[in-house]
Design an enzyme around this catalytic site. Structure first.
Site, PDB file in Angstrom:
ATOM      1  N   GLY A  82       0.434 -18.582  17.481  1.00  0.00           N
ATOM      2  CA  GLY A  82       1.825 -18.853  17.117  1.00  0.00           C
ATOM      3  C   GLY A  82       2.264 -17.913  16.129  1.00  0.00           C
ATOM      4  O   GLY A  82       1.447 -17.106  15.477  1.00  0.00           O
ATOM      5  N   PRO A  83       3.483 -17.661  15.935  1.00  0.00           N
ATOM      6  CA  PRO A  83       4.072 -16.693  14.879  1.00  0.00           C
ATOM      7  C   PRO A  83       3.321 -17.144  13.601  1.00  0.00           C
ATOM      8  O   PRO A  83       3.257 -18.235  13.182  1.00  0.00           O
ATOM      9  CB  PRO A  83       5.578 -16.672  14.865  1.00  0.00           C
ATOM     10  CG  PRO A  83       5.625 -17.350  16.450  1.00  0.00           C
ATOM     11  CD  PRO A  83       4.782 -18.163  16.739  1.00  0.00           C
TER      12      PRO A  83
ATOM     13  N   THR B 240       4.232 -20.708  10.669  1.00  0.00           N
ATOM     14  CA  THR B 240       4.622 -21.922  11.741  1.00  0.00           C
ATOM     15  C   THR B 240       3.747 -23.178  11.462  1.00  0.00           C
ATOM     16  O   THR B 240       3.965 -24.443  11.879  1.00  0.00           O
ATOM     17  CB  THR B 240       4.720 -21.747  13.066  1.00  0.00           C
ATOM     18  OG1 THR B 240       3.284 -21.126  13.665  1.00  0.00           O
ATOM     19  CG2 THR B 240       5.712 -20.685  13.644  1.00  0.00           C
ATOM     20  N   GLY B 241       2.907 -23.079  10.572  1.00  0.00           N
ATOM     21  CA  GLY B 241       1.903 -24.235  10.109  1.00  0.00           C
ATOM     22  C   GLY B 241       0.569 -24.304  10.808  1.00  0.00           C
ATOM     23  O   GLY B 241      -0.186 -25.223  10.759  1.00  0.00           O
ATOM     24  N   LYS B 242      -0.057 -23.224  11.073  1.00  0.00           N
ATOM     25  CA  LYS B 242      -1.275 -23.202  11.659  1.00  0.00           C
ATOM     26  C   LYS B 242      -2.569 -23.439  10.752  1.00  0.00           C
ATOM     27  O   LYS B 242      -3.163 -24.462  10.874  1.00  0.00           O
ATOM     28  CB  LYS B 242      -1.666 -21.868  12.382  1.00  0.00           C
ATOM     29  CG  LYS B 242      -0.694 -21.593  13.665  1.00  0.00           C
ATOM     30  CD  LYS B 242      -1.173 -20.263  14.283  1.00  0.00           C
ATOM     31  CE  LYS B 242      -0.966 -18.956  13.352  1.00  0.00           C
ATOM     32  NZ  LYS B 242       0.477 -18.644  12.880  1.00  0.00           N
ATOM     33  N   THR B 243      -2.404 -22.705   9.695  1.00  0.00           N
ATOM     34  CA  THR B 243      -3.308 -23.066   8.610  1.00  0.00           C
ATOM     35  C   THR B 243      -3.245 -24.476   8.112  1.00  0.00           C
ATOM     36  O   THR B 243      -4.198 -25.344   7.637  1.00  0.00           O
ATOM     37  CB  THR B 243      -3.267 -22.038   7.571  1.00  0.00           C
ATOM     38  OG1 THR B 243      -3.560 -20.843   7.967  1.00  0.00           O
ATOM     39  CG2 THR B 243      -4.416 -22.212   6.694  1.00  0.00           C
TER      40      THR B 243
ATOM     41  N   HIS C 143      33.988  -2.704   9.113  1.00  0.00           N
ATOM     42  CA  HIS C 143      32.885  -2.724  10.106  1.00  0.00           C
ATOM     43  C   HIS C 143      32.288  -3.944  10.307  1.00  0.00           C
ATOM     44  O   HIS C 143      32.199  -4.663  11.605  1.00  0.00           O
ATOM     45  CB  HIS C 143      31.874  -1.811   9.512  1.00  0.00           C
ATOM     46  CG  HIS C 143      30.624  -1.626  10.227  1.00  0.00           C
ATOM     47  ND1 HIS C 143      30.343  -0.659  11.003  1.00  0.00           N
ATOM     48  CD2 HIS C 143      29.320  -2.377  10.319  1.00  0.00           C
ATOM     49  CE1 HIS C 143      29.196  -0.846  11.618  1.00  0.00           C
ATOM     50  NE2 HIS C 143      28.548  -1.992  11.093  1.00  0.00           N
ATOM     51  N   GLU C 144      32.392  -4.754   9.268  1.00  0.00           N
ATOM     52  CA  GLU C 144      31.842  -6.247   9.368  1.00  0.00           C
ATOM     53  C   GLU C 144      32.755  -7.287  10.036  1.00  0.00           C
ATOM     54  O   GLU C 144      32.487  -8.081  10.903  1.00  0.00           O
ATOM     55  CB  GLU C 144      31.541  -6.735   7.750  1.00  0.00           C
ATOM     56  CG  GLU C 144      30.388  -6.053   7.219  1.00  0.00           C
ATOM     57  CD  GLU C 144      29.045  -5.838   8.057  1.00  0.00           C
ATOM     58  OE1 GLU C 144      28.557  -6.779   8.653  1.00  0.00           O
ATOM     59  OE2 GLU C 144      28.565  -4.624   7.691  1.00  0.00           O
TER      60      GLU C 144
ATOM     61  N   ASP D 212      22.643  -0.768  14.497  1.00  0.00           N
ATOM     62  CA  ASP D 212      23.459  -1.549  15.558  1.00  0.00           C
ATOM     63  C   ASP D 212      23.236  -0.513  16.978  1.00  0.00           C
ATOM     64  O   ASP D 212      23.044  -1.426  17.995  1.00  0.00           O
ATOM     65  CB  ASP D 212      25.002  -1.592  15.199  1.00  0.00           C
ATOM     66  CG  ASP D 212      25.259  -2.332  14.122  1.00  0.00           C
ATOM     67  OD1 ASP D 212      24.403  -3.228  13.741  1.00  0.00           O
ATOM     68  OD2 ASP D 212      26.516  -2.061  13.504  1.00  0.00           O
TER      69      ASP D 212
END
Length: 663
Positions: A244-245, A248-251, A465-466, A543
């Site tokens: 997983g990325p 994400t809680g693997k350890t 722009h925003e 962009d």
């Protein structure tokens, strides 16, 4: 180690240092060329058989060749391996009295012997007499440099081993008794098995990934009560790979297993196996499993296993390097000739695509569990866990925070609440409010807040722009909803527009991709519509890169273009030596590449024209939104929509499929 043994060890170092000093003194004595060479010269002068005593006069080598041609040389005697010659010359031109002359023969004079034979010269060779003193001195001289190198390396190893052993008893050789013992220790895992691991983490601290947690609860139950499973013929999984990325809680899952199972546990990083010494990694793998076999059932957790488990033979020529030896040993230990009963190997990685296929097969890692970022309900549960020790305002809704943090993992959510707590403490507030949460979200996503834009012209440019981005996001049905628009600089951005992405990013429609392209081009389109093409700024460079990438994926991966429903890219993309090897960047013809470029240009031009059209048709709404944005510097998505709704029809969307040519 007692005091007597310590003193003995110190005496050993003193003796080694003394030996090195004697060698250095002898080298210096020989380098002075006084005592020895004077003695040698005196010996030669007193020796009647030396070449110096055979002839008192010297003759040049060229003159010797001249005498040979004239036939004046009668005999010649060679000394010192042919480097010196004593010649006897006689002739009427030399007063008929024989002369004995000494000649130094230059190296490479191979034709001399032939000329002497042609002239019928009597040739004699005298072997060099053995000079014992010179032989000993030459031998010692050749051993000085290697001896010094070995001695320095020996002392360096002792010092390094002493530091590694953290010796507190004063012995220079450490508790192992010497460097040999410590060198053998290189192949040992320094970490000990925790008989009763106390990580402080249990399954109660895991939230948001319930499906994954159920998998590991089953493994814990198997370790605690194996008879429940063996009664029906089930066997415990040998290995579980967490993929997983980052964040994400693997350890965290591994810590929870250690805290719940109450069985011996050892954790190690994949990078700890590989060292500069060849064979150390494989030895450490053997040592790790030997320790685990002594305390079965046992759990081994290998974090970042991609450091040692990469695809073998990657790159040009492959190679049997240290990492491959370590991987081979790991494969053997997990499922080789000898079976490991009661050992569960849990590994974690975020690069499963580069792992070796032999490592991923059943029998080694029987289960591959994917830990994805949590959904909205999962984020609410994770926020509830991390909010236990935080003083939150009663007005704060965890559901609202979860809605604004789509795509966040557990680590990012924990960091978010911690940043909000830091901001509250900095402002001397007793609890965390909505303002602190919003500032923390912006800080985590975009970075630190910078100084406000002072120049009115630049501020107006950034505002349009925003507002252009937000205008497209508000008016297009398939676009993500606007979350926030701000003129407060963060990181390298002068202004920012946030959107609420779809909860399931794995399923995206063609209309959504096109709407995102139009939205990304909305800032540049607003600049052109309001200020003209000469006032277009460089702020849209990021962009444009995003737009080009989206258009390219529509064509190459998703088949959403006039080229047709084909996929022209393989999973993993083009890689070079990153765990797999070499792959050409383009796997299609040049003619097709030209068509792809044309399609990219067609998509971007059509979307840009659409963005400009939206700005022109909704100019009044755009101006009003910019006025409010410049005044407040921040507009929420709801506030922006209220401004636009007074003069624009919500939502506006067109059928993009008709615009793309089929050929």
């Amino acid at each position: 180690m007692n005091k007597k043994e310590t003193n003995t060890s110190w005496w050993r170092i003193i003796l080694i240092s003394l030996g090195i000093s004697i060698i250095c003194i002898l080298a210096a004595f020989l380098a002075m060329k006084d005592g020895f060479f004077v003695l040698e010269n005196n010996t030669k002068n007193n020796n009647p058989d030396s070449p110096e005593n055979k002839a008192s006069s010297k003759m040049a080598y060229a003159r010797l060749l001249n005498y040979i041609e004239k036939g004046w040389i009668k005999t010649i005697d060679f000394y010192e391996n042919g480097q010196i010659a004593i010649v006897e010359a006689s002739s009427s031109e030399l007063s008929d009295r024989p002369q004995r002359l000494r000649v130094e023969i230059p190296a490479g004079s191979t034709s001399l012997i032939g000329k002497l034979k042609e002239a019928n010269v009597d040739i004699n060779a005298h072997p060099p007499k053995l000079d014992i003193f010179k032989t000993i001195s030459d031998t010692l001289g050749s051993l000085i440099v290697p001896g010094l190198v070995v001695a320095v390396f020996y002392l360096f190893l002792e010092r390094a081993n002493n530091n590694n052993n953290n010796n507190s008893n004063g012995s220079p050789f450490g508790p192992g008794g010497g460097p040999n013992q410590n060198m053998r220790g290189l192949g040992e895992i320094k970490k000990e098995i925790q008989k009763e691991p106390d990580t402080g983490i249990t399954f109660k601290d895991i939230a948001g990934i319930e499906e994954v947690k159920e998998e590991f609860e089953e493994i814990v139950t198997f370790l605690k009560d194996p008879s429940r499973f063996t009664a029906v013929g089930a066997t415990i999984p040998k290995g579980v790979l967490l993929v997983g990325p980052p964040g994400t809680g693997k350890t965290l899952l591994a810590k929870a297993i250690a805290g719940e199972a109450k069985v011996p546990f050892i954790n190690i990083s994949g990078s700890e196996f590989v060292e500069m010494f060849v064979g150390v990694g494989a030895a450490r793998v053997r040592n790790l499993f030997e320790k685990a076999k002594q305390d079965t059932p046992c759990i081994i957790f290998i974090d970042e296993i991609d450091a040692v488990g990469r695809q073998r033979g990657a790159g040009v020529g492959g190679g049997n390097d240290e990492r491959e030896q370590t991987l081979n040993q790991l494969l053997t230990e997990m499922d080789g000739f000898e079976k490991n009963k009661g050992i569960v190997v849990i590994a974690a990685t975020n690069r499963a695509d580069i792992l070796d296929n032999a490592l991923l097969r059943p029998g080694r890692f029987d289960r591959q569990v994917t830990v994805n970022p949590p959904d909205r309900a999962g984020r609410v549960a994770i926020l509830a866990v991390h909010a236990r020790n935080k003083k939150l305002s009663p007005a704060i809704s965890l559901e609202t925070i979860a809605q604004r943090t789509t795509g966040f993992g557990g680590a990012e959510l924990a960091n978010l609440l911690n940043e909000a707590a830091i901001i509250s403490a900095r402002e001397e507030k007793a609890e965390i409010g909505s303002k602190e949460i919003s500032l923390a979200i912006e800080r985590v996503i975009a970075g630190l807040e910078g100084p406000s834009i002072a120049d009115n012209k630049n501020k107006r440019l950034v505002a349009y722009h925003e507002a252009g981005h937000a205008m497209v996001g508000t008016l297009l049905r398939n676009h993500d909803n606007v979350q926030n628009v701000t003129l407060v600089p963060r990181g390298q951005a002068r202004g920012l527009t946030w959107f609420m992405p779809n909860e399931d990013p794995s399923l995206v429609t063609r209309g959504q991709i096109v709407a995102r392209i139009v939205g990304a081009l909305g800032g540049r389109a607003a600049e052109q519509s309001v200020f003209g093409s000469t006032e277009i700024t460089t702020g849209a460079s990021g962009d444009l890169a995003q737009v080009t990438d989206l258009a390219k994926q529509m064509i190459l991966r998703f088949g959403m273009s006039g080229i047709g429903p084909v996929s022209l890219s393989k999973p993993g993309g083009s890689f070079l030596f990153v765990g797999r090897g070499v792959r050409p960047s383009n796997e299609y013809s040049e003619a097709l590449a030209i068509k792809i470029d044309e399609q990219i240009r067609t998509i971007t031009e059509l979307c840009y024209n659409e963005a400009v059209e939206i700005m022109d048709l909704n100019r009044i709404s755009l101006d009003l939104a910019v006025t409010g944005l410049i005044q407040d510097e921040v507009l929420t998505g709801v506030s922006f929509e209220k401004v636009v709704a007074d003069f624009s029809k919500l939502p506006t969307n067109k059928i993009y499929e008709s615009k793309f040519p089929k050929k």
